[in-house]
Every structure is written in structure tokens, then in C-alpha cells.
Design an enzyme around this catalytic site. Structure first.
Site, PDB file in Angstrom:
ATOM      1  N   GLN A 105       8.690 -42.559 -29.722  1.00 60.63           N
ATOM      2  CA  GLN A 105       7.503 -42.169 -30.586  1.00 60.63           C
ATOM      3  C   GLN A 105       6.209 -43.256 -30.327  1.00 60.63           C
ATOM      4  O   GLN A 105       6.352 -44.175 -29.583  1.00 60.63           O
ATOM      5  CB  GLN A 105       7.839 -42.122 -32.027  1.00 60.63           C
ATOM      6  CG  GLN A 105       8.298 -43.488 -32.456  1.00 60.63           C
ATOM      7  CD  GLN A 105       8.918 -43.377 -33.782  1.00 60.63           C
ATOM      8  OE1 GLN A 105       8.094 -43.770 -34.686  1.00 60.63           O
ATOM      9  NE2 GLN A 105       9.859 -43.033 -33.885  1.00 60.63           N
ATOM     10  N   GLU A 126       2.232 -51.215 -36.467  1.00 63.78           N
ATOM     11  CA  GLU A 126       3.471 -51.684 -37.100  1.00 63.78           C
ATOM     12  C   GLU A 126       4.172 -53.178 -36.524  1.00 63.78           C
ATOM     13  O   GLU A 126       3.824 -53.269 -35.156  1.00 63.78           O
ATOM     14  CB  GLU A 126       4.559 -50.770 -37.406  1.00 63.78           C
ATOM     15  CG  GLU A 126       5.130 -50.282 -35.832  1.00 63.78           C
ATOM     16  CD  GLU A 126       5.927 -49.056 -35.812  1.00 63.78           C
ATOM     17  OE1 GLU A 126       5.614 -48.115 -36.682  1.00 63.78           O
ATOM     18  OE2 GLU A 126       6.904 -49.010 -35.247  1.00 63.78           O
ATOM     19  N   HIS A 130       7.569 -46.022 -27.798  1.00 64.66           N
ATOM     20  CA  HIS A 130       8.891 -47.029 -28.188  1.00 64.66           C
ATOM     21  C   HIS A 130       9.745 -46.053 -28.714  1.00 64.66           C
ATOM     22  O   HIS A 130       9.866 -45.001 -29.504  1.00 64.66           O
ATOM     23  CB  HIS A 130       8.411 -47.917 -29.260  1.00 64.66           C
ATOM     24  CG  HIS A 130       7.836 -47.567 -30.506  1.00 64.66           C
ATOM     25  ND1 HIS A 130       6.507 -46.887 -30.512  1.00 64.66           N
ATOM     26  CD2 HIS A 130       8.323 -47.473 -31.682  1.00 64.66           C
ATOM     27  CE1 HIS A 130       6.069 -46.741 -31.736  1.00 64.66           C
ATOM     28  NE2 HIS A 130       7.517 -46.900 -32.723  1.00 64.66           N
ATOM     29  N   ARG A 172       5.868 -37.566 -31.181  1.00 66.19           N
ATOM     30  CA  ARG A 172       7.314 -38.042 -30.613  1.00 66.19           C
ATOM     31  C   ARG A 172       7.301 -37.388 -29.297  1.00 66.19           C
ATOM     32  O   ARG A 172       6.601 -36.663 -28.925  1.00 66.19           O
ATOM     33  CB  ARG A 172       8.276 -37.254 -31.489  1.00 66.19           C
ATOM     34  CG  ARG A 172       8.620 -37.619 -33.056  1.00 66.19           C
ATOM     35  CD  ARG A 172       9.638 -36.848 -33.684  1.00 66.19           C
ATOM     36  NE  ARG A 172       9.760 -37.585 -35.163  1.00 66.19           N
ATOM     37  CZ  ARG A 172       9.046 -37.197 -36.071  1.00 66.19           C
ATOM     38  NH1 ARG A 172       7.973 -36.355 -36.002  1.00 66.19           N
ATOM     39  NH2 ARG A 172       9.048 -37.805 -37.427  1.00 66.19           N
TER      40      ARG A 172
END
Length: 412
Positions: free
Chosen positions: A98, A135, A268, A287
Site C-alpha cells: 500500500q 506514518e 510498503h 493498495r
């Protein structure tokens, strides 16, 4: 200051033991527990335990009085919402390949799908909010991941080492253009292969992987982890183009305490392990395989960054006697780790809304004349209006993580 109860998210790739063990619950759990959310995401907000011991949605608490909970400056900058989401993540099996969009891409994509009338809960919806999703994951156990495209030259070496004749055209494609454009061309070719071509190529590549592992002899073999990962992914997702794509990505192992920061466009997949994850409060995911869910190839290719440098392992910096800080450029969040020996104390100045999560040992958190016993797997919510707080370790060493708003540029 209030105790905070996380929201358990059950996905097939989760663990029946990791989160339950950390939180002191019976194992195995009834269902795989993949994530424990500590935040105010509309999909599953955590619950604050009020003074009457009644659970209240953190989302509802913020809605009642955003300035008191978040602070006027945060509301002015991000609106009346908590800008970050803190999670415990336990991957027993690999997550999907994703990537996440940039802020501009998310805003444009959200507006486009809104104009088209695509329902927010539609399985083909790409953008469920107009926000980006940088993130950071920090390992609590040994943590395995794929992240970012490997350099084209090194990928040519890997593919040549497999000695699969059917790969020769693809090796030639990348060797003839060993840069980000070549990586884009090869990835695009593989992810759009017709089913018949994919079903013919993948088994030959897997045979090459098996041979590579079996015939190394005494010679050093540089790509054992990458090859084993492709074989493992093929067992779970047979015939998936993501198995081929995995051979293009950096294979990364984090030891406990090490982190990985992933910005927009980074392809990743987390493979295995338990970690703390913090991100901007968004649910936008594009995705690229290793999943039965919707894969929008054109949109994925629009957001992917094939030219980004390698993804470095992030080590925390010691910024106080007990605090290790993970520095990232994200304005929505900052994460620190605290390590205290038995009986030690640390005082923290007010810094806006915070969440404290204990991952080992137990401590007493004191703030404004109140105290809460913070055991392993427990968390507390501290609004912006709270004064300074103190963390005091119990009879054993304590590890805790603090989630807060992003730091000033000079402190990142």
C-alpha cells in the site's frame, strides 16, 4: 486527565496473542486482533472513562469543547479534530502492499470522488477523507517490513541472481533504464500483467527463488531475506502480482526501539511483528497487491514515488534523562519513548493534547492533583488544558510512549 480505552480492530492478518498478552487479557483471543486504536478516528474512536466511570467516545468529548481539549492554536491550524491516531499493531501475517497520498493528492482525490457520488463506504472508494497519512512505526518486537523501491541497479542484481530465463526481458528493461523511470515501467508492467501471463511467470520466479536458496554453497548470498519473503508471500497470495512487486522493494528488519517513517508515495507492507504506530488521522490507502480488496492501478501509479531515496531506519534521540524522541517532518504528530527504572520519576511540561501508553511495567501518572495507575497496555488522555504531569515508575522498570502534536521545525 482520564483513562483511555483503545478500540480493538480485528483483521485477518492480526494476532490472537500479541495484543491480548500485552493488555493482560486471556489468550488466545476469540478473533485475530490486528490493531488497538487510541484516538478519535470516526471509524472507531477510543473511549474516555469519565469521573462517573462511564465510557465516553473521545470523538464526542472533543466535539463538546474543542478549545479545552485540543487548544485554540490546534483548532485554528487543524480544525476541531485530533490530528493524529496512535495504534498498537500486531501483524501475524503480511499486510497488503500500500501507499498513501500527499495532502494535495488526497484533497483532489476526495473532491473528485465526492463529485462523482461514490459512497464513503463503497469498496471502490479510494479517498475517505481529504487528508494525507504520513506514518511512523516503532518496533516493540523484531519487526519485518517492505518499504520503498530499492535502487534499480541492486534490483537488476537480484533478478539476475535468480537465473530465470523468463525474467530476462524484464531485467533488460530495467538494466536499459536503471532509474526511477525504469522502476516505474517494470512495476507498471508487472502489476498490469494479464492473468494468463502472470500465472505463467510467477511459478518460474518462485522456482528460481527455491533454487537460489538451495544452491548457494559457501558463496555469500545477498538476497536471502528478499527471496524468502517472496516465497512466503506466494504461499498466502498465490498468483498475486504483489509477489513480483515485493522483489522491487527494500526488505527491512527493525529491532525493538527502532522506527520507520513513511511519507507520501512510499509503497510498503508490514510483514510480521508488533509495534507502536502513529499517523495523521486519515484513512486514505491505495493498495498495490497482496490483498483481496480493491486495487486501483491508475490511482496507485499517480501517487507512487519511484525516485525517493532509501528508507532509513530511524533511531530515537535522547532529549532528557528518560525521554527518547523520534524525529519526523510530520506536523500532525510526534512520538517519544520513556524508559524509567523502578522508582524513578519524570516531569513533563504541558504541550497540547497528549496520549500516554504504557507498554511494559506500571507507573503512576499525576496531573493537577489527580493520579491514575497506568499498567501495561493501559493509556491516558491528557487534554491541552491540563497542567504539567509527572510519571513515577512502580516496583519495576517502565516503558511508555507519548503521542503529541508535531514539533516545531527546529526540534524535529
Amino acid at each position: 486527565m482520564h483513562r483511555l480505552e483503545g478500540a480493538v480492530r480485528s483483521y485477518a492478518w492480526g494476532s490472537r496473542t500479541a495484543i491480548a498478552t500485552l493488555c493482560g487479557r486471556t489468550v488466545p483471543s476469540d478473533h485475530p486482533e490486528a490493531e488497538l486504536w487510541f484516538g478519535a478516528h470516526p471509524a472507531d474512536p477510543a473511549r474516555v472513562i469519565d469521573d462517573d466511570h462511564v465510557p465516553v467516545s473521545l470523538l464526542d468529548l472533543l466535539d463538546e469543547d474543542p478549545p479545552a481539549q485540543l487548544g485554540d492554536d490546534i483548532v485554528e491550524r487543524f480544525g476541531p479534530r485530533l490530528p493524529f491516531l496512535l495504534k498498537l499493531l500486531a501483524a501475524e501475517e503480511p499486510l497488503s502492499l500500500q501507499a498513501h497520498p500527499s495532502a494535495a493528492q488526497a484533497a483532489e482525490g476526495y473532491a473528485r470522488e465526492e463529485a462523482l457520488g461514490v459512497p464513503l463506504d463503497s469498496s471502490v472508494r479510494n479517498y475517505r477523507d481529504p487528508n494525507h497519512k504520513p506514518e511512523l512505526v516503532v518496533a516493540l518486537t523484531r519487526f519485518e517490513a517492505l518499504a520503498g523501491f530499492r535502487s534499480a541497479a541492486r534490483t537488476v542484481e537480484l533478478l539476475e541472481a535468480l537465473r530465470v530465463p523468463e525474467l530476462d526481458p524484464y531485467v533488460g528493461l530495467l538494466a536499459g533504464q536503471p532509474d526511477s523511470d525504469g522502476l516505474r515501467a517494470l512495476f507498471t508492467t508487472w502489476i498490469t500483467l494479464p492473468a494468463q501471463a502472470l500465472s505463467a511467470l510467477v511459478p518460474r520466479v518462485l522456482d528460481g527463488c527455491v533454487t537460489y536458496l538451495a544452491t548457494g554453497g559457501d558463496a555469500p548470498r545477498e538476497f536471502v531475506a528478499e527471496v524468502r519473503t517472496a516465497l512466503q508471500l506466494a504461499e498466502i497470495y498465490p498468483g498475486d502480482a504483489g509477489v513480483l512487486a515485493s522483489l522491487l522493494l527494500n526488505r527491512i528488519t527493525l529491532e525493538p526501539g527502532q522506527g520507520l517513517y513513511l511519507d507520501a508515495g512510499n509503497l510498503h507492507a508490514y510483514l510480521h511483528g508488533m509495534g507502536i504506530e502513529i499517523m495523521a488521522n486519515s484513512d486514505n490507502v491505495l493498495r498495490g497487491g497482496l490483498t483481496p480488496k480493491h486495487v486501483d492501478v491508475p490511482e496507485l501509479l499517480r501517487v507512487l514515488d519511484f525516485g525517493a531515496p532509501g528508507v532509513p531506519i530511524l533511531e530515537a534521540d535522547l532529549v532528557g534523562s528518560h525521554e527518547w524522541r523520534y524525529r519526523t517532518p510530520a506536523p500532525e504528530f510526534a512520538l517519544s519513548r520513556f524508559e524509567l527504572d523502578a522508582g524513578e520519576t519524570v516531569s513533563l511540561a504541558p504541550c497540547g493534547p497528549q496520549i500516554l501508553l504504557c507498554t511494559s511495567g506500571s507507573a503512576t501518572v499525576e496531573c493537577g492533583g489527580e493520579s491514575i495507575e497506568l499498567g501495561q497496555g493501559r493509556s491516558v488522555w491528557l487534554p491541552a488544558s491540563d497542567p504539567k504531569l509527572e510519571i513515577r515508575a512502580g516496583d519495576a522498570a517502565v516503558q511508555a510512549f507519548r503521542a503529541r502534536l508535531g514539533l516545531d521545525p527546529g526540534d524535529r
